[in-house]
Design an enzyme around this catalytic site. Structure first.
Site, PDB file in Angstrom:
ATOM      1  CD  GLU A  85      -3.000   1.093   2.230  1.00 30.07           C
ATOM      2  OE1 GLU A  85      -3.527   2.138   2.631  1.00 30.07           O
ATOM      3  OE2 GLU A  85      -3.329  -0.029   2.650  1.00 30.07           O
ATOM      4  CE  LYS A 280      -6.316  -0.807   5.244  1.00 32.85           C
ATOM      5  NZ  LYS A 280      -5.425   0.075   4.448  1.00 32.85           N
ATOM      6  CG  ASP A 296      -0.826 -16.600  11.331  1.00 33.81           C
ATOM      7  OD1 ASP A 296      -1.404 -15.849  10.521  1.00 33.81           O
ATOM      8  OD2 ASP A 296      -1.288 -17.707  11.677  1.00 33.81           O
ATOM      9  CG  HIS A 393      -3.222   7.510  -0.083  1.00 37.64           C
ATOM     10  ND1 HIS A 393      -2.635   6.368   0.438  1.00 37.64           N
ATOM     11  CD2 HIS A 393      -4.060   7.081  -1.056  1.00 37.64           C
ATOM     12  CE1 HIS A 393      -3.115   5.308  -0.179  1.00 37.64           C
ATOM     13  NE2 HIS A 393      -3.989   5.702  -1.084  1.00 37.64           N
TER      14      HIS A 393
END
Length: 439
Positions: A85, A280, A296, A393
């Site tokens: 990302e 998130k 994991d 972004h």
């Protein structure tokens, strides 16, 4: 309609790709070429990757980047991150630089307790089972001594075994709720091996318990498995500074910045729609380090999001306060991580990531991962309350847009220069590129 394939796992890699091409890719030679171009030229390394999972046909690459300048408990680290990302590593690095000049990050492991459970059905008098369990418990611990011997040498092992009555939720359902310390190992195999031995002992010993009726002796083991919810395997990371040192924005002084920041955090604490996106962003930082270090991330995600709901409502994982003119921002999350076993000794980049982090213990890695999540969240919230999230972004996303449009190196250079002073959007990049090409 095609027939189900038999024995697919026994096909060679070439045969698997040929089967895929024939049935689902319309014999597209370019698609096959894409799969093969990601094979590693080093055959031994490729075989290693092939054996990480099943039915491997290619490798799926993620960028492996570095976020430098993280001052954590007085030590300066560069944190490896595996993530695709745009802007995540940039935002984390910017936050690290910001807090590096304000005392850095402080991180503390609060506990390392992990959980596993034996789930079973018992038809009988619970008081009799309590007496049975009280006698059985020391023998359960003795039975796993061959499994726990090496772990105990490292200071870990089985911490506790509790009998829990869950019949209020499900008829005749009970469990052995077990706590473990697995030291520098994530410990899944260790925990599950212990649990399966407990289950075996439980069934066998019940058959010989004199006070049980025939029906009570017939205990049904449903499953023996670790839990990825580890609310007591906790780490805390925080930053703080005086209000007059807080803002680096010409539009806001420290008090104004803090007021906006605290309100933004409070919204994430009370509004689940915001909390999910807020968390998130935290996981952007957390997962990137978890992936890079061979842990994991799915287990980590499940456990952390469950923890965010532990009080009955999904809420923010980060919190902020101002007391006595001091701004404080912190995170407290459960993290079950390992630095030995699994991929840590197999995957070359995982080994390198741990080397970059100066060969951390599991507790050290917990601190680093929590700091990465906190830094990422600070960077995101700071952008939201000042310039807005899209400015940074989209500038980071600019290269993705140019690559999608197959821009040449010269076109990229011209377009990037243009958007140094202009707002980036997908349409504006396409328009500018078309104008350039028409010229």
């Amino acid at each position: 309609m095609t027939e189900p394939v038999a024995g697919f796992s026994k096909f060679s890699k070439e045969e698997k790709i040929q089967w895929l091409s024939n049935l689902y890719l319309n014999n597209d030679s370019e698609a096959v070429k894409v799969l093969k171009q990601y094979w590693n030229e080093d055959e031994k390394l490729q075989q290693l990757h092939d054996e990480f999972t099943e039915n491997t046909i290619s490798n799926f690459y993620l960028p492996f980047g570095l976020a430098p300048n993280f001052l954590i408990n007085g030590n300066l680290l560069a944190i490896p991150m595996a993530i695709e990302e745009s802007s995540v590593i940039a935002a984390a690095s910017k936050a690290a630089k910001f807090w590096g000049s304000r005392g850095g990050f402080k991180a503390t492991v609060l506990n390392t307790k992990k959980v596993g459970q034996v789930h079973f059905i018992y038809n009988g008098d619970f008081r009799k089972f309590e007496s049975f369990f009280k006698e059985l418990k020391p023998r359960l611990l003795d039975a796993v001594k061959p499994i726990t011997k090496n772990m105990e040498k490292r200071g870990g092992g089985v911490l506790e075994i509790e009998l829990k009555d869950k019949t209020a939720a499900l008829e005749n359902y009970y469990q052995l709720h077990c706590n473990f310390d697995t030291r520098d190992s994530m410990g899944a195999n260790f925990i599950n091996s212990c649990l399966e031995k407990f289950a075996e002992m439980l069934q066998n010993e019940a058959q010989n318990y004199a006070d049980f009726t025939a029906e009570e002796k017939d205990i049904e083991i449903l499953m023996s498995i670790l839990s990825n919810y580890v609310p007591e395997c906790l780490v805390r990371a925080e930053v703080s500074c005086p209000l007059d040192e807080l803002s680096d924005s010409p539009e806001l002084d420290g008090q104004e910045f803090a007021d906006k920041f605290l309100r933004a955090i409070r919204i994430a604490e009370i509004e689940k729609y915001r909390a999910v996106t807020h968390n998130k962003g935290i996981m952007n930082g957390v997962d990137a380090v978890v992936l890079a270090t061979g842990n994991d991330f799915r287990a980590v995600e499940a456990g952390i999001h469950a923890y965010a709901s532990k009080d009955g409502q999904y809420t923010s994982l980060t919190h902020a306060s101002v007391e006595n003119e001091i701004f404080k921002f912190w995170i407290e999350i459960p993290l079950a991580l390992g630095t030995v076993g699994g991929l840590t000794s197999l995957h070359p980049l995982v080994k390198l990531a741990l080397q970059i982090l100066q060969k951390p213990s599991a507790e050290d890695l917990m601190k680093i991962v929590a700091v990465a999540g906190l830094a990422q969240n600070f960077g995101a919230v700071k952008s939201l309350i000042t310039t807005g999230i899209q400015q940074g972004h989209m500038k980071m996303h600019l290269m993705n847009i140019l690559n999608q449009q197959q821009a040449t190196p010269q076109e990229k250079e011209t377009i990037i220069d243009y958007f140094r002073k202009n707002t980036v959007s997908h349409n504006s990049v396409i328009d500018q590129l078309e104008k350039l090409r028409q010229q």
